[in-house]
Design a protein around this motif. Structure first.
Motif, PDB file in Angstrom:
ATOM      1  N   SER A  96      68.407 -81.797 -13.762  1.00  0.00           N
ATOM      2  CA  SER A  96      68.692 -80.630 -14.415  1.00  0.00           C
ATOM      3  C   SER A  96      69.758 -79.861 -13.478  1.00  0.00           C
ATOM      4  CB  SER A  96      67.749 -79.881 -15.191  1.00  0.00           C
ATOM      5  OG  SER A  96      66.946 -79.383 -14.023  1.00  0.00           O
ATOM      6  N   ASN A  97      70.233 -80.264 -12.651  1.00  0.00           N
ATOM      7  CA  ASN A  97      70.856 -79.552 -11.343  1.00  0.00           C
ATOM      8  C   ASN A  97      72.270 -80.297 -11.240  1.00  0.00           C
ATOM      9  OD1 ASN A  97      71.716 -79.175  -8.535  1.00  0.00           O
ATOM     10  ND2 ASN A  97      70.110 -77.771  -8.900  1.00  0.00           N
ATOM     11  N   VAL A  98      73.223 -79.479 -11.209  1.00  0.00           N
ATOM     12  CA  VAL A  98      74.907 -79.739 -11.133  1.00  0.00           C
ATOM     13  C   VAL A  98      74.881 -80.619  -9.702  1.00  0.00           C
ATOM     14  CG1 VAL A  98      75.554 -77.764 -10.242  1.00  0.00           C
ATOM     15  CG2 VAL A  98      77.067 -79.163 -11.439  1.00  0.00           C
ATOM     16  N   ASN A  99      73.968 -80.002  -8.757  1.00  0.00           N
ATOM     17  CA  ASN A  99      74.316 -80.589  -7.460  1.00  0.00           C
ATOM     18  C   ASN A  99      73.718 -82.123  -7.432  1.00  0.00           C
ATOM     19  OD1 ASN A  99      75.506 -78.447  -6.364  1.00  0.00           O
ATOM     20  ND2 ASN A  99      73.629 -77.522  -6.084  1.00  0.00           N
ATOM     21  N   THR A 100      72.561 -82.544  -8.003  1.00  0.00           N
ATOM     22  CA  THR A 100      71.928 -83.791  -7.922  1.00  0.00           C
ATOM     23  C   THR A 100      72.147 -84.748  -9.251  1.00  0.00           C
ATOM     24  OG1 THR A 100      70.059 -82.700  -8.886  1.00  0.00           O
ATOM     25  CG2 THR A 100      70.231 -82.848  -6.534  1.00  0.00           C
ATOM     26  N   GLY A 101      72.608 -83.969 -10.221  1.00  0.00           N
ATOM     27  CA  GLY A 101      72.848 -84.841 -11.488  1.00  0.00           C
ATOM     28  C   GLY A 101      71.930 -84.315 -12.749  1.00  0.00           C
ATOM     29  N   PHE A 102      72.343 -84.951 -13.601  1.00  0.00           N
ATOM     30  CA  PHE A 102      71.489 -84.678 -15.039  1.00  0.00           C
ATOM     31  C   PHE A 102      70.986 -85.848 -15.859  1.00  0.00           C
ATOM     32  CE2 PHE A 102      75.081 -81.441 -14.617  1.00  0.00           C
ATOM     33  CZ  PHE A 102      74.258 -80.103 -14.746  1.00  0.00           C
ATOM     34  N   ASP A 103      70.103 -85.645 -16.498  1.00  0.00           N
ATOM     35  CA  ASP A 103      69.812 -86.445 -17.657  1.00  0.00           C
ATOM     36  C   ASP A 103      70.351 -85.987 -18.868  1.00  0.00           C
ATOM     37  OD1 ASP A 103      68.016 -84.914 -18.429  1.00  0.00           O
ATOM     38  OD2 ASP A 103      66.041 -85.922 -17.978  1.00  0.00           O
TER      39      ASP A 103
END
Length: 220
Positions: A96-103
């Motif tokens: 849920s973080n723009v730096n690591t990615g989203f589901d």
């Protein structure tokens, strides 16, 4: 004093007493009428003030409603703009973080929270249970949540944000490149369509509007 004079004097005295009695009665009646009139005037004044207060409240409600309605299209536009800026962000299960990615639900939750200050349930199962209006597919508007059953198990498993013109934005999968825009009429997504919910309702956005948060974001 002669008898006649005594009779006349007595008569005058009686007339005087009667007149005084009548005058006293008339004064009491007049006072009573005035008192009743004052009570009536007071009640009428209270009624007028109450109607004025109701009219003011109604005008305030209408104005407040107009403000809310006026900003809804701008809110969905800003929401979608925020989502489009994240196209290409990688998919990460549980992310849920723009730096690591989203589901999928992480992406939707991030966009609503960061752009509009609205906290959404974290999972698709919670999203489909949330207290929000269910929208017919033919009535979809930009900003509506689209819930899918794309795993073939009869329950919700994916979510995206409707953009209008048959398009929606979502964090699809690692293989398909993460956040992307797809068409709802695509054979895969069309077959997987499950339900749509409207989050951009007055109940959700009133707190942010009253705090000035949404208006400041939209005006930027």
């Amino acid at each position: 004093m002669s008898k006649i004079i005594r009779i006349i004097a007595c008569s005058i005295s009686c007339l005087t007493l009667v007149s005084c009695a009548n005058l006293s009665t008339e004064l009491r009646q007049n006072n009573s009428v005035k008192h009743q009139q004052l009570e009536l005037n007071s009640r009428q004044l209270v009624a007028v003030l109450e109607r004025f207060e109701e009219a003011q409240q109604a005008a305030s409600d209408i104005n407040e409603f107009s403000i809310r309605e006026y900003h809804l299209p701008a809110l969905s536009d800003s929401l979608i703009k925020r989502g489009k800026a994240l196209v290409g962000t990688p998919y990460l299960y549980g992310g849920s973080n723009v730096n690591t990615g989203f589901d999928c639900s992480g992406f939707v939750g991030h966009v609503f929270k960061e752009e509009l200050g609205i906290e959404l349930p974290r999972t698709t199962a919670q999203l489909i249970q949330m207290d929000a209006p269910v929208i017919a597919r033919s009535d979809l508007e930009p900003g509506d949540l689209i819930l899918f059953n794309n795993q073939g198990r009869g329950r919700v498993s994916h979510v995206g944000i409707y953009m209008g013109n048959d398009q929606f934005i979502h964090s699809s999968s690692r293989r398909s490149g993460g956040v992307r825009i797809d068409k709802l009429s695509n054979r895969y997504w069309n077959a997987s369509y499950l339900q749509a919910k409207r989050v951009l309702t007055e109940e959700q956005i009133i707190p942010a509007i009253e705090s000035g948060q949404l208006l400041s974001r939209v005006s930027q």
